[in-house]
Design an enzyme around this catalytic site. Sequence first.
Site, PDB file in Angstrom:
ATOM      1  N   GLY A  14      -0.718  37.655  22.051  1.00 19.77           N
ATOM      2  CA  GLY A  14      -0.553  36.213  22.274  1.00 19.77           C
ATOM      3  C   GLY A  14      -0.778  35.595  23.489  1.00 19.77           C
ATOM      4  O   GLY A  14       0.063  35.430  23.805  1.00 19.77           O
ATOM      5  N   LYS A  45       0.793  36.206  30.934  1.00 18.53           N
ATOM      6  CA  LYS A  45       0.083  35.759  30.532  1.00 18.53           C
ATOM      7  C   LYS A  45       0.912  34.344  29.930  1.00 18.53           C
ATOM      8  O   LYS A  45       0.449  33.025  29.622  1.00 18.53           O
ATOM      9  CB  LYS A  45      -1.018  35.445  29.771  1.00 18.53           C
ATOM     10  CG  LYS A  45      -2.506  34.555  30.932  1.00 18.53           C
ATOM     11  CD  LYS A  45      -3.930  34.578  30.262  1.00 18.53           C
ATOM     12  CE  LYS A  45      -4.660  33.386  30.898  1.00 18.53           C
ATOM     13  NZ  LYS A  45      -6.475  33.375  30.759  1.00 18.53           N
ATOM     14  N   ASP A 121     -11.338  34.901  32.654  1.00 17.28           N
ATOM     15  CA  ASP A 121     -12.096  33.860  31.979  1.00 17.28           C
ATOM     16  C   ASP A 121     -10.757  32.072  32.194  1.00 17.28           C
ATOM     17  O   ASP A 121      -9.845  32.148  32.828  1.00 17.28           O
ATOM     18  CB  ASP A 121     -11.672  33.865  30.685  1.00 17.28           C
ATOM     19  CG  ASP A 121      -9.650  34.734  29.976  1.00 17.28           C
ATOM     20  OD1 ASP A 121      -9.492  35.114  30.780  1.00 17.28           O
ATOM     21  OD2 ASP A 121      -9.605  33.983  29.165  1.00 17.28           O
ATOM     22  N   ASP A 122     -11.599  31.237  31.491  1.00 17.34           N
ATOM     23  CA  ASP A 122     -11.170  29.946  31.128  1.00 17.34           C
ATOM     24  C   ASP A 122     -10.782  29.083  33.078  1.00 17.34           C
ATOM     25  O   ASP A 122      -9.483  28.752  33.620  1.00 17.34           O
ATOM     26  CB  ASP A 122      -9.758  29.955  30.836  1.00 17.34           C
ATOM     27  CG  ASP A 122     -10.511  29.716  29.212  1.00 17.34           C
ATOM     28  OD1 ASP A 122     -11.481  29.663  28.494  1.00 17.34           O
ATOM     29  OD2 ASP A 122      -8.987  30.788  28.533  1.00 17.34           O
ATOM     30  N   TYR A 166     -17.698  33.423  28.830  1.00 16.87           N
ATOM     31  CA  TYR A 166     -17.550  35.211  27.901  1.00 16.87           C
ATOM     32  C   TYR A 166     -18.054  34.577  27.338  1.00 16.87           C
ATOM     33  O   TYR A 166     -17.850  36.313  25.642  1.00 16.87           O
ATOM     34  CB  TYR A 166     -16.362  34.769  28.187  1.00 16.87           C
ATOM     35  CG  TYR A 166     -15.452  34.169  27.918  1.00 16.87           C
ATOM     36  CD1 TYR A 166     -14.710  33.845  26.784  1.00 16.87           C
ATOM     37  CD2 TYR A 166     -14.255  33.265  28.190  1.00 16.87           C
ATOM     38  CE1 TYR A 166     -13.931  32.253  25.874  1.00 16.87           C
ATOM     39  CE2 TYR A 166     -14.442  32.125  28.570  1.00 16.87           C
ATOM     40  CZ  TYR A 166     -13.487  31.694  26.965  1.00 16.87           C
ATOM     41  OH  TYR A 166     -12.782  30.485  27.023  1.00 16.87           O
ATOM     42  N   TRP A 225     -13.222  40.785  22.821  1.00 17.48           N
ATOM     43  CA  TRP A 225     -12.386  40.099  22.691  1.00 17.48           C
ATOM     44  C   TRP A 225     -12.487  39.418  21.446  1.00 17.48           C
ATOM     45  O   TRP A 225     -12.967  37.621  21.324  1.00 17.48           O
ATOM     46  CB  TRP A 225     -12.137  39.256  23.656  1.00 17.48           C
ATOM     47  CG  TRP A 225     -10.462  38.823  24.093  1.00 17.48           C
ATOM     48  CD1 TRP A 225      -9.938  37.920  23.088  1.00 17.48           C
ATOM     49  CD2 TRP A 225      -9.611  38.797  24.752  1.00 17.48           C
ATOM     50  NE1 TRP A 225      -9.342  36.897  23.703  1.00 17.48           N
ATOM     51  CE2 TRP A 225      -8.726  37.557  24.491  1.00 17.48           C
ATOM     52  CE3 TRP A 225      -9.599  39.164  25.929  1.00 17.48           C
ATOM     53  CZ2 TRP A 225      -7.599  37.533  25.355  1.00 17.48           C
ATOM     54  CZ3 TRP A 225      -8.215  39.405  26.472  1.00 17.48           C
ATOM     55  CH2 TRP A 225      -7.742  38.463  26.383  1.00 17.48           C
ATOM     56  N   ASN A 227     -11.251  36.598  18.307  1.00 17.04           N
ATOM     57  CA  ASN A 227     -10.326  35.085  19.138  1.00 17.04           C
ATOM     58  C   ASN A 227     -10.143  34.799  17.164  1.00 17.04           C
ATOM     59  O   ASN A 227     -10.105  33.032  16.899  1.00 17.04           O
ATOM     60  CB  ASN A 227     -11.150  33.912  19.405  1.00 17.04           C
ATOM     61  CG  ASN A 227     -10.674  34.123  20.486  1.00 17.04           C
ATOM     62  OD1 ASN A 227      -9.236  34.761  21.428  1.00 17.04           O
ATOM     63  ND2 ASN A 227     -10.877  34.105  22.535  1.00 17.04           N
ATOM     64  N   ASP A 232      -3.657  28.924  19.182  1.00 19.58           N
ATOM     65  CA  ASP A 232      -3.065  28.613  20.339  1.00 19.58           C
ATOM     66  C   ASP A 232      -3.819  27.504  20.372  1.00 19.58           C
ATOM     67  O   ASP A 232      -2.918  26.352  20.953  1.00 19.58           O
ATOM     68  CB  ASP A 232      -2.825  29.548  21.278  1.00 19.58           C
ATOM     69  CG  ASP A 232      -4.573  30.358  21.160  1.00 19.58           C
ATOM     70  OD1 ASP A 232      -4.410  30.505  21.184  1.00 19.58           O
ATOM     71  OD2 ASP A 232      -4.760  29.215  22.619  1.00 19.58           O
ATOM     72  N   ASN A 260      -7.377  39.029  18.666  1.00 23.08           N
ATOM     73  CA  ASN A 260      -6.576  38.447  19.756  1.00 23.08           C
ATOM     74  C   ASN A 260      -5.823  36.981  18.105  1.00 23.08           C
ATOM     75  O   ASN A 260      -6.798  36.736  17.612  1.00 23.08           O
ATOM     76  CB  ASN A 260      -6.959  37.415  20.475  1.00 23.08           C
ATOM     77  CG  ASN A 260      -6.378  36.020  21.170  1.00 23.08           C
ATOM     78  OD1 ASN A 260      -4.650  36.286  21.213  1.00 23.08           O
ATOM     79  ND2 ASN A 260      -6.697  34.761  21.904  1.00 23.08           N
TER      80      ASN A 260
END
Length: 801
Positions: A14, A45, A121-122, A166, A225, A227, A232, A260
């Site tokens: 996470g 991260k 990403d982001d 993505y 990936w 989610n 979160d 994730n």
Amino acid sequence: MEEKKQFLCGVVEGFYGRPWTMDQRKVLFQWMQSWGLNTYLYGPKDDLKHRLLWREVYSHEEEGQLRTLIKEAQSRGLKFVYALSPGQDIVFSSSCDLTLLKRKLRQVSDLGCQAFAILFDDIDHSMCQADSEAFSSFAHAQVTVTNEIYRFLGEPAVFLFCPTEYCGSLCSPSISKSPYLQTVGEDLLPNIAVIWTGSKVISRKLSVDCLAEVESVLQRSPLIWDNLHANDYDSRRLFLGPFKGREPQLRSHLRGLLLNPNCEFEANYIPLHSLASWYRTGIKERKDEECEYCPDRALSAALHDWMQELNQPLQAGRQSTRADQRSSAPTTRCKTPDKSDCPSTIRETSAVAKLPVFPLNSSSPPSSPTKVKGETEGRGGEKKSQPNHQPQGSRPSAPPGRGQKAQGWVLCGGKGLLSETQVRLLVGLYYLPHEHGPSAQKLLQDLTWLKANCHLVSANSKKTPPLKIDEWRGRSSRVLSLCEDIAQLHCSVVNGANRAVLYDLYPYVWDLRNTALVAKAFICWLDGRVLSDSSTLATWRNCFHWCGKTTGADQLGVESEPWTFKGGVSGEVQMLLPIGSSSDLFTHPPPLFPTSRLYNIRPYHSKDKLELYRMVRQLHLRTQGGQESSASHPDIVGDRCLGPCLALCPEYCFILEDELGACGCVLGILDVRSFAKRCQASWMPAMRDKYPPKGGNTHPNTQDLIQLMEEDQGEYPDSLIYHFPSQLRLDALPELVDVSVSRTLLTALLTALKANGSQGVFCEVQPTDRQRLEFLTKMGFLEILRGEARSREGVVLGRLL
């Protein structure tokens, strides 16, 4: 011919939650090895305040921890993938930045890591002027740096690239026409895998057909990936449901799939267990039905194995399987207590005390939530378990009749085992982002129907067919039963042997327990107390949108991201209440020390009067040092604090009770003007008759309290009453370990006032009572008047509803 690459199936730690401990990661690796998962992606991260982290090399201590983590994964046969996210502050055209990035990755490579990921990403699509001059596009800049890093590391077998676009919803103008994705597909080296999340950031379903388009543009099979279980983005949601909505046939069209998970480590057993079942099903070549992946079967299998895990005596963070008897409590996942909810015990006052108007709690928290020893006399003399921190007699002594357990309640004490039925209820309440489990679906369906049809049992309804009333009350009974099950679930989680699970899941079951308490109290209150459209005082259908028009599930839909409606089942239950839009009443930190005491909030009944009078008399005695003149009338305190509301507007009185019976109450007045007139017409004359001034048996303070009763019905400015027509008169509570119930009790009253048309409520507090002022402020009350409302000083706090 090149050997077929291994399908990467595993876990992403996470990224946005609290970092897992080394012990937790070791347990994760054991799970993955035993279930056949093969990949673990890790990235620094977890601290977003330091995006320049990638520029720094690890210290000696950090290097040792990372080396241990890499070796532990590799010893289990897992592929350890190290990820970096340099996109926020890198200058792509800077040779210095590129050198720093290579230096960091070389250090990780020297520690034994053989697989890497670069994540863009982001981030913002814009480039600095230097990059704009050096590269033809943002995608070109990313691809150029990624290719160079890939070659620098010796073209590792596993190298992942996460694009800024993505998922399908982030592509402009579409997946097939996106210049960004076209550049990635054409220029990124072919052996670099590209990460993709599906049509959305959190995709409800993934199918071969929906991936065909992106596979064509990227010119390679994407790596998903996933989610699906990431939580979160919403602090009130948890996802315990099975891996679902992904066809097993995807395996032949993907480079891999990484899940994730929930930020809370212990919440990931079912998601990962069922992911492994999905992965193993995809490997099998037999085509009989038994080999097809079924989420329900995967859930049952995971639940069967998780039950053993849940009932192991593990400490928070999985530090040890041995019960730790140290006095200091674990702090993992715990939040600091809200001191404003913990007013000190009552101070000594003058002979005629100004009786408390808000919480009278709280005793000190226990030194350890896991220790329960000894017995002390409960209210009324009943023997009960008590945390070892609490000095004998710290709670108010019980009034007579307070010693018997409330009907239908089961005392929860000591460590116990969670039942599979309770765990299934938990999973059903915290299921998946786009889908509730059966228990949550039923709860929301019944609540929605009861809300829409409450006119059938309204206080001023016309004659309603008995069958309709029976149907309403039947559905009501089911909701109340489920709310009781939620309270028992909360109790069982707190009492469970596995403290690691407790500290990860407690904030969620605690939040749902409190929401269920309000919902249960409101459903009980609706029956015979809500006013229908014909009322001149209020119209329940038109009063300030007293209920949300749609549930979260309606708002979500198939094509929406799940964060468009936050809160999960707790949020949706909240939105079905009259004050559902007031999130500050429902979101507050859980207590530092979990308590398994069972609470119930319900409307007042006339049979409660005697017990409530005894309770407030006991509380008043504490302000007098435990002394009372034998000549004092036993009802005088109750008549002043509770009497007018219980006699004239009992429909706005709520009772808080625990396993031993009533332990608190809150009273409200819907229309202060009307109430004051009724008091002067009927209540005060009755009090003067009950407490005549003549005669030698009347206690001197009795007449003083009669005078205070007169002042209690004093005039308030018209400007105040216009905006705040309702009043909160009393919240009398003994000391509580879980002080959040004082908030919940108050919320139940505000819900009832709002349902019958109130647009605002006020209350008066002494200016020196800082704790009560702070408590109210955190409940959304603001100071309206100071020293103007009465002849004596007082701060008037108001809240719009």
